[in-house]
Write an enzyme that holds these catalytic residues in place. Structure first.
Site, short mmCIF file in Angstrom:
data_model
loop_
_atom_site.label_atom_id
_atom_site.label_comp_id
_atom_site.label_asym_id
_atom_site.label_seq_id
_atom_site.Cartn_x
_atom_site.Cartn_y
_atom_site.Cartn_z
N GLU A 1 40.63 49.99 34.59
CA GLU A 1 41.70 49.14 34.31
C GLU A 1 41.50 47.97 33.59
O GLU A 1 41.83 46.79 33.72
CB GLU A 1 42.19 48.31 35.95
CG GLU A 1 42.36 49.37 36.98
CD GLU A 1 42.63 48.93 38.38
OE1 GLU A 1 43.34 49.53 39.11
OE2 GLU A 1 41.94 47.94 38.64
N HIS B 1 38.28 43.14 34.22
CA HIS B 1 37.81 42.67 35.47
C HIS B 1 36.78 41.85 35.16
O HIS B 1 35.82 41.48 36.03
CB HIS B 1 37.23 43.73 36.34
CG HIS B 1 38.35 44.55 37.03
ND1 HIS B 1 39.43 43.96 37.95
CD2 HIS B 1 38.91 45.78 36.74
CE1 HIS B 1 40.13 44.82 38.37
NE2 HIS B 1 39.90 46.20 37.69
N ASP C 1 33.85 40.62 39.45
CA ASP C 1 35.25 40.89 39.27
C ASP C 1 35.84 39.65 38.76
O ASP C 1 35.26 38.63 38.64
CB ASP C 1 35.70 41.62 40.70
CG ASP C 1 36.88 42.67 40.09
OD1 ASP C 1 37.76 42.33 39.17
OD2 ASP C 1 36.60 43.82 40.35
C1 TNX Z 1 41.70 49.68 41.86
S1 TNX Z 1 38.88 51.46 41.98
C2 TNX Z 1 40.42 48.87 41.49
C3 TNX Z 1 39.88 47.79 42.39
C4 TNX Z 1 40.90 47.24 43.30
C5 TNX Z 1 41.40 48.58 44.26
C6 TNX Z 1 42.42 48.45 45.11
C7 TNX Z 1 38.80 50.65 40.84
C8 TNX Z 1 38.12 51.34 39.96
N1 TNX Z 1 39.50 49.55 40.53
O1 TNX Z 1 39.71 46.82 41.53
O2 TNX Z 1 40.26 46.59 44.23
O3 TNX Z 1 42.29 49.42 43.27
O4 TNX Z 1 42.61 49.44 45.95
#
Ligand code: TNX
Length: 773
Positions: free
Chosen positions: A333, A269, A199
């Site tokens: 994301e 990420h 990440d």
């Molecule tokens: C969303 S769940 C994210 C993570 C974070 C998390 C915190 C996801 C696919 N992505 O990168 O750690 O929220 O709750």
């Protein structure tokens, strides 16, 4: 006299025998609950020093299973339980076999009679789960010998994907801890360990071809403290797993019938990888490994061919290390800002002839191209991809399995399109959220409240799917994101016992689920967690509340309960309760500022504490002109007159409601003409986030609910940049006035100011109570 003494001694003897028996009596009602338990009349099987575990001749995996069972029984009893390839006597054996015919390869039967115990699995996995049931059935207090009631258990799991993820990027955990973590997954009959290895904040897997990924990408200089603060610990954090350690962990998990699915999160990420190889990003960097939480703008460049060769090489090594059928490629994301400004990405868009459509932006289509290309590359290595539900945006890759986290809609959509789905909706299954409403006593977390009951209530099978598409729901998983879990003890505490709630949902037939019954079985399991050295939250075993805000009677009533109906003792004056405090038998009415403190008479669980404030508008009918934002609506308008203030620790646990881009305008009906002289309102402010103080407060009164006259009006400066979380109180005082209706208008700034990084977007106004005096 003599007679009197003998009868006392006799009674003591009986009591101690009964207790002794309980201490030694196994109970098959474990977590997850087996599908069928039939007890028979016969005498129990007694496990003692001469019991032998007998496994199939020359079968190494059976020997390993026998060793597992022996180790656990020996740990509890304090003496060694022998294993061997043949029985030495006709009785007192535990036989391990796998002759059971069943399509479900994780099923087993467990037959117990006074002579022997027989475990029969439809595969070795089945034997393994029988062993888990057996070890959990033993009271941790057992000594000398254990009594197993005669009977027959038939068991198999309901779902095939029973998973738990661990994010080792945000915080690194040792290889030894990863094994301990796998052990507890196994104890709960989970069969998938989803390992989030990369990440923004750290790359944790050795890739021989790209040594800088770990030399540079596995280290960060500093870590943010808290949420949306500007404070950093200035302490380097890092670590990674060598390929040898990974192979060892994968083999360790396989022995426990757990598949390890690695995740290499792309194309967003990826900051840790970009810091290592800046040429893979759109701007060329320089980049540094992330030290804050949240989403970064930089991603892998979608127009650069070298990015795809890099990924191909990385996945060649990953595919070698993990026998799993799946590789998780993330896909969540990913911001598209950099792509939209990057000449290479623009070229790619041109070359592919992509055009903005009503459904999909250019960025989403580019992401879809990216993921489909990665899928092809991974399919060519004989593996399938799993991606977060964002990979649906812009069109789904042909063979992808979807992990639905932003609710269940993505999962339902994908299943209807014929794709396999793993459910992990954040509101139910994200274990980085609080598990107890008493947030000030809990380790700091991401924010929301997902207690044990809520996890247990989750049903992975969407009712929207037709029978045919239901088969695409492979199962579900809990996720541990470790931003706020700096230590392995934090991970255990957040995981346990909530993972056990999902474990039961995934294993046991849904018709058998019953929350209180589950908690009573879980209580026994918690003793095993303790015995095995796992931190675990005890909130659910203590006093629970249910708060009724009755706007007809204008009363707040607090109902208390315990899962096992233990007596409850409580105080309302701040003193610590003991077994001599008031015995709870009727709901407590809030008629003063009071703090309720309560304990379960059997001393189980955490002590209960809740603070209430009393004021003239408590439980009065209240109406809002604008709806709060759906994520922050909780109990709606009554939240503002429920006598509960919000903590500074989190604004996301239901004590506050949030208005997004609108004012808060409420009308409170005091029911009778009431004299009032002040209104106090607290705003939760954090301008590093998007929470602002109100900019104006107006109060009006009316006798008929139609004609209002203003009695108070004041304005407040817009808070500046960089305000870390704080509670700002506004205390409006005015000459005493008698009124039936009160209109309160808290005016929001509505739009984030120009200096804000999200300028132009909507601002929040976050309030807990309208206190009227
Ligand atoms: C969303 S769940 C994210 C993570 C974070 C998390 C915190 C996801 C696919 N992505 O990168 O750690 O929220 O709750």
């Amino acid at each position: 006299m003599y007679k009197y003494f003998t009868s006392i001694i006799f009674t003591i003897l009986i009591i101690s025998c009964v207790q002794d028996k309980d201490f030694r009596l196994a109970d098959y009602n474990v977590v997850p609950l087996p599908q069928e338990i039939k007890l028979t009349e016969g005498d129990p099987f007694i496990l003692n020093k001469s019991t032998k575990i007998v496994y199939q001749k020359e079968n190494n995996s059976h020997r390993i299973l026998a060793e597992f069972l022996s180790k656990d029984l020996s740990d509890i009893t304090g003496y060694t339980i022998n294993i061997g390839e043949s029985a030495s006597t006709l009785t007192n054996n535990i036989f391990l076999k796998n002759t059971l015919e069943n399509e479900n390869k994780e099923s087993y039967t467990l037959s117990i009679n006074k002579d022997n115990m027989t475990i029969d699995g439809s595969s070795e996995a089945g034997i393994f789960y029988a062993i888990q049931t057996l070890r959990k059935s033993i009271p941790t207090s057992a000594k000398d010998y254990i009594e197993f009631p005669a009977g027959e258990i038939k068991d198999f799991p309901y779902y095939k994907h029973r998973g738990a993820s661990l994010d080792v990027s945000r915080h690194f955990f040792s290889a030894d801890f990863v094994k301990k973590h796998i052990d507890v997954l196994a104890l709960c009959n989970m069969n998938v360990f989803h390992w989030h290895l990369t990440d923004d904040q750290g790359w944790r897997i050795e890739i021989k071809k790209y040594p800088k990924l770990t030399e540079i990408g596995s280290q960060r200089d500093s870590t943010i403290i808290g949420r949306h603060t500007a404070t950093f610990d200035h302490t380097p954090h890092g670590g990674y797993y060598t390929q040898d350690e990974i192979k060892d962990i994968v083999a360790y998990a396989a022995q426990r019938h757990i598949t390890v699915i690695p995740e290499i999160d792309l194309p967003g990420h990826m900051l840790a990888a970009l810091a290592s190889y800046p040429e893979l990003g759109c701007t060329g960097g320089p980049y540094i490994v992330g030290s804050e939480w949240g989403i970064y703008e930089d991603a892998l460049c979608a127009g650069n061919e070298d990015v795809f060769s890099f990924l191909d090489n990385v996945f060649s090594e990953v595919a070698e290390l993990f026998p799993s059928q799946y590789i998780h490629i993330g896909g969540d994301e990913c911001l598209k800002n950099r792509w939209m400004e990057c000449p290479k990405c623009k070229n790619r868009i041109k070359e592919l002839g992509l055009h903005e459509t009503k459904e999909h932006s250019l960025g989403e289509q580019l992401q879809s191209y990216f993921i489909a290309r990665v899928e092809k590359m991974i399919n060519a290595k004989g593996k399938q991809i799993i991606g977060w539900d964002e990979i649906l945006e812009g069109g789904i890759a042909p063979n992808a399995t979807i992990m639905s986290w932003r609710g269940t809609e993505g999962g339902i959509y994908a299943a209807n399109k014929g794709h396999d789905v793993i459910m992990t909706p954040e509101a139910y299954l994200y274990l980085d959220y609080y598990q107890s409403p008493d947030v000030d006593k809990e380790p700091f977390t991401f924010g929301w409240l997902t207690d044990l009951k809520k996890v247990y209530s989750y049903n992975p099978m969407p009712s929207e799917l037709n029978a045919d598409n239901k088969k695409h729901i492979l199962g579900a998983q809990v996720n541990i994101w470790s931003e706020y879990m700096p230590t392995s003890k934090n991970v255990e505490y957040m995981l346990l016992p909530r993972m056990a709630a999902l474990a039961e949902t995934l294993w046991t037939n849904p018709e058998k689920k019953d929350y209180n019954n589950f908690v009573s079985r879980l209580y026994n399991l918690s003793k095993h967690f303790d015995r095995l050295g796992y931190e675990n939250c005890k909130q659910a075993y203590g006093v629970q509340d249910s708060i009724v805000i009755d706007t007809t009677m204008n009363e707040i009533k607090v109902y208390l309960s315990t899962f096992d109906n233990s007596p409850i003792y409580y105080t309302t004056n701040g003193e610590e309760p003991t077994n001599k405090s008031t015995l709870y038998n009727t709901p407590i009415t809030i008629n003063n500022d009071m703090t309720i403190k309560a304990i379960s008479g059997k001393n189980k669980g955490n002590p209960y504490t809740k603070k209430f404030v009393s004021h003239k508008a408590i439980a009065k009918p209240i109406q809002l002109k604008h709806e709060p934002a759906s994520r922050y609506s909780f109990n709606g308008a009554t939240t503002l007159v429920d006598g509960q203030l919000g903590a500074i620790t989190s604004y996301r646990t239901g004590t506050r409601i949030g208005f997004l881009g609108t004012d808060m305008e409420a009308i409170i009906d005091m029911k009778n003409e009431t004299e009032i002289s002040s209104v106090v309102i607290n705003c939760f402010v954090n301008t590093r986030g998007d929470l602002f103080k109100m900019k104006r407060l107006t109060i009006l009164t009316s006798d008929n609910g139609k004609d209002y006259k203003q009695i108070y009006n004041d304005t407040y400066p817009i808070p500046g940049k960089d305000i870390s979380p704080m509670i700002v109180g506004i205390d409006a005082k005015f000459p005493p006035i008698k009124t039936r209706y009160i209109k309160v208008i808290a005016e929001s700034i509505k739009v984030l100011p120009d200096w804000h990084k999200k300028k132009g977007q909507k601002a929040y106004l976050m309030l807990d109570e309208i206190k009227v005096y």
